[in-house]
Design a protein around this motif. Structure first.
Motif, PDB file in Angstrom:
ATOM      1  N   GLU A 126       4.606  25.988  51.312  1.00  0.00           N
ATOM      2  CA  GLU A 126       3.440  26.468  52.069  1.00  0.00           C
ATOM      3  C   GLU A 126       3.020  25.430  53.109  1.00  0.00           C
ATOM      4  O   GLU A 126       2.719  25.777  54.254  1.00  0.00           O
ATOM      5  N   ASN A 127       2.996  24.166  52.710  1.00  0.00           N
ATOM      6  CA  ASN A 127       2.653  23.089  53.652  1.00  0.00           C
ATOM      7  C   ASN A 127       3.645  23.052  54.802  1.00  0.00           C
ATOM      8  O   ASN A 127       3.260  22.863  55.962  1.00  0.00           O
ATOM      9  N   GLU A 128       4.913  23.222  54.451  1.00  0.00           N
ATOM     10  CA  GLU A 128       5.957  23.234  55.484  1.00  0.00           C
ATOM     11  C   GLU A 128       5.717  24.371  56.473  1.00  0.00           C
ATOM     12  O   GLU A 128       5.799  24.182  57.691  1.00  0.00           O
ATOM     13  N   LYS A 129       5.376  25.531  55.942  1.00  0.00           N
ATOM     14  CA  LYS A 129       5.092  26.689  56.812  1.00  0.00           C
ATOM     15  C   LYS A 129       3.885  26.400  57.697  1.00  0.00           C
ATOM     16  O   LYS A 129       3.891  26.696  58.900  1.00  0.00           O
ATOM     17  N   LEU A 130       2.836  25.834  57.085  1.00  0.00           N
ATOM     18  CA  LEU A 130       1.632  25.512  57.863  1.00  0.00           C
ATOM     19  C   LEU A 130       1.934  24.479  58.950  1.00  0.00           C
ATOM     20  O   LEU A 130       1.465  24.606  60.086  1.00  0.00           O
ATOM     21  N   LEU A 131       2.712  23.463  58.608  1.00  0.00           N
ATOM     22  CA  LEU A 131       3.072  22.448  59.604  1.00  0.00           C
ATOM     23  C   LEU A 131       3.875  23.071  60.746  1.00  0.00           C
ATOM     24  O   LEU A 131       3.651  22.752  61.924  1.00  0.00           O
ATOM     25  N   ASN A 132       4.766  23.953  60.399  1.00  0.00           N
ATOM     26  CA  ASN A 132       5.534  24.640  61.441  1.00  0.00           C
ATOM     27  C   ASN A 132       4.619  25.475  62.334  1.00  0.00           C
ATOM     28  O   ASN A 132       4.774  25.489  63.559  1.00  0.00           O
ATOM     29  N   GLU A 133       3.673  26.131  61.705  1.00  0.00           N
ATOM     30  CA  GLU A 133       2.714  26.945  62.478  1.00  0.00           C
ATOM     31  C   GLU A 133       1.863  26.054  63.375  1.00  0.00           C
ATOM     32  O   GLU A 133       1.630  26.367  64.551  1.00  0.00           O
ATOM     33  N   ASN A 193       2.667  23.124  64.557  1.00  0.00           N
ATOM     34  CA  ASN A 193       3.537  22.650  65.645  1.00  0.00           C
ATOM     35  C   ASN A 193       3.751  23.748  66.687  1.00  0.00           C
ATOM     36  O   ASN A 193       3.733  23.471  67.894  1.00  0.00           O
ATOM     37  N   ARG A 194       3.944  24.958  66.240  1.00  0.00           N
ATOM     38  CA  ARG A 194       4.127  26.072  67.167  1.00  0.00           C
ATOM     39  C   ARG A 194       2.877  26.244  68.029  1.00  0.00           C
ATOM     40  O   ARG A 194       2.952  26.414  69.244  1.00  0.00           O
ATOM     41  N   LEU A 195       1.697  26.164  67.385  1.00  0.00           N
ATOM     42  CA  LEU A 195       0.441  26.301  68.114  1.00  0.00           C
ATOM     43  C   LEU A 195       0.226  25.135  69.088  1.00  0.00           C
ATOM     44  O   LEU A 195      -0.289  25.319  70.195  1.00  0.00           O
ATOM     45  N   ARG A 196       0.635  23.944  68.699  1.00  0.00           N
ATOM     46  CA  ARG A 196       0.533  22.783  69.604  1.00  0.00           C
ATOM     47  C   ARG A 196       1.383  22.997  70.849  1.00  0.00           C
ATOM     48  O   ARG A 196       0.961  22.685  71.961  1.00  0.00           O
ATOM     49  N   ILE A 197       2.573  23.490  70.589  1.00  0.00           N
ATOM     50  CA  ILE A 197       3.453  23.752  71.741  1.00  0.00           C
ATOM     51  C   ILE A 197       2.812  24.787  72.659  1.00  0.00           C
ATOM     52  O   ILE A 197       2.781  24.618  73.889  1.00  0.00           O
ATOM     53  N   GLN A 198       2.265  25.833  72.066  1.00  0.00           N
ATOM     54  CA  GLN A 198       1.588  26.867  72.871  1.00  0.00           C
ATOM     55  C   GLN A 198       0.420  26.269  73.645  1.00  0.00           C
ATOM     56  O   GLN A 198       0.212  26.574  74.824  1.00  0.00           O
ATOM     57  N   LEU A 199      -0.334  25.414  72.946  1.00  0.00           N
ATOM     58  CA  LEU A 199      -1.480  24.768  73.583  1.00  0.00           C
ATOM     59  C   LEU A 199      -1.020  23.900  74.759  1.00  0.00           C
ATOM     60  O   LEU A 199      -1.615  23.936  75.844  1.00  0.00           O
ATOM     61  N   ASN A 200       0.031  23.149  74.562  1.00  0.00           N
ATOM     62  CA  ASN A 200       0.579  22.320  75.642  1.00  0.00           C
ATOM     63  C   ASN A 200       1.029  23.171  76.819  1.00  0.00           C
ATOM     64  O   ASN A 200       0.792  22.821  77.986  1.00  0.00           O
ATOM     65  N   VAL A 201       1.676  24.277  76.494  1.00  0.00           N
ATOM     66  CA  VAL A 201       2.128  25.175  77.564  1.00  0.00           C
ATOM     67  C   VAL A 201       0.918  25.701  78.324  1.00  0.00           C
ATOM     68  O   VAL A 201       0.886  25.720  79.566  1.00  0.00           O
ATOM     69  N   LYS A 202      -0.108  26.139  77.617  1.00  0.00           N
ATOM     70  CA  LYS A 202      -1.321  26.675  78.264  1.00  0.00           C
ATOM     71  C   LYS A 202      -2.009  25.595  79.089  1.00  0.00           C
ATOM     72  O   LYS A 202      -2.449  25.850  80.214  1.00  0.00           O
ATOM     73  N   GLU A 203      -2.101  24.374  78.536  1.00  0.00           N
ATOM     74  CA  GLU A 203      -2.710  23.276  79.293  1.00  0.00           C
ATOM     75  C   GLU A 203      -1.928  23.007  80.573  1.00  0.00           C
ATOM     76  O   GLU A 203      -2.509  22.773  81.642  1.00  0.00           O
ATOM     77  N   HIS A 204      -0.643  23.047  80.442  1.00  0.00           N
ATOM     78  CA  HIS A 204       0.214  22.824  81.612  1.00  0.00           C
ATOM     79  C   HIS A 204      -0.013  23.928  82.657  1.00  0.00           C
ATOM     80  O   HIS A 204      -0.126  23.642  83.862  1.00  0.00           O
TER      81      HIS A 204
END
Length: 111
Positions: A83-90, A92-103
């Motif tokens: 579950e922690n692994e899934k949450l960490l992946n999620e 990370n996915r959201l961080r990437i999305q956030l970075n893309v949006k910030e960019h």
């Protein structure tokens, strides 16, 4: 006279036979007592071994229960880890999305 001597011998033989039978009976009684004592000791030993076996059975049950608890905890830990692994992946996915949006925002702001 011979009859008297034979009667005396017969009486002596009967007395000796009675004495020997009495000795044999005493030996038999002594053996019987010895065997009875030995049987009682063996019965006590069997009872002691039965008690020990019951004690070992209880200890085995306790150890088995602890093993099951440990197994369940391990399974729960593995499940939590997954579950922690899934949450960490999620995350990370959201961080990437956030970075893309910030960019994208930065690009839009610079235009």
């Amino acid at each position: 006279d011979k009859i008297k001597a034979l009667e005396t011998k017969l009486v002596a033989s009967e007395e000796e036979l009675n004495y020997l039978m009495s000795n044999e009976e005493q030996k038999r009684e002594a053996l019987k007592d010895e065997y009875t004592t030995e049987i009682e000791e063996l019965k006590d030993k069997v009872a002691e071994l039965e008690s020990h076996k019951d004690h070992l059975r209880m200890e085995k049950d306790i150890v088995q229960q602890k093993l099951e608890e440990e197994w369940n905890m391990t399974k729960d830990s593995n499940s939590l880890f997954e579950e922690n692994e899934k949450l960490l992946n999620e995350v990370n996915r959201l961080r990437i999305q956030l970075n893309v949006k910030e960019h994208e925002i930065m690009e839009l702001s610079s235009n």
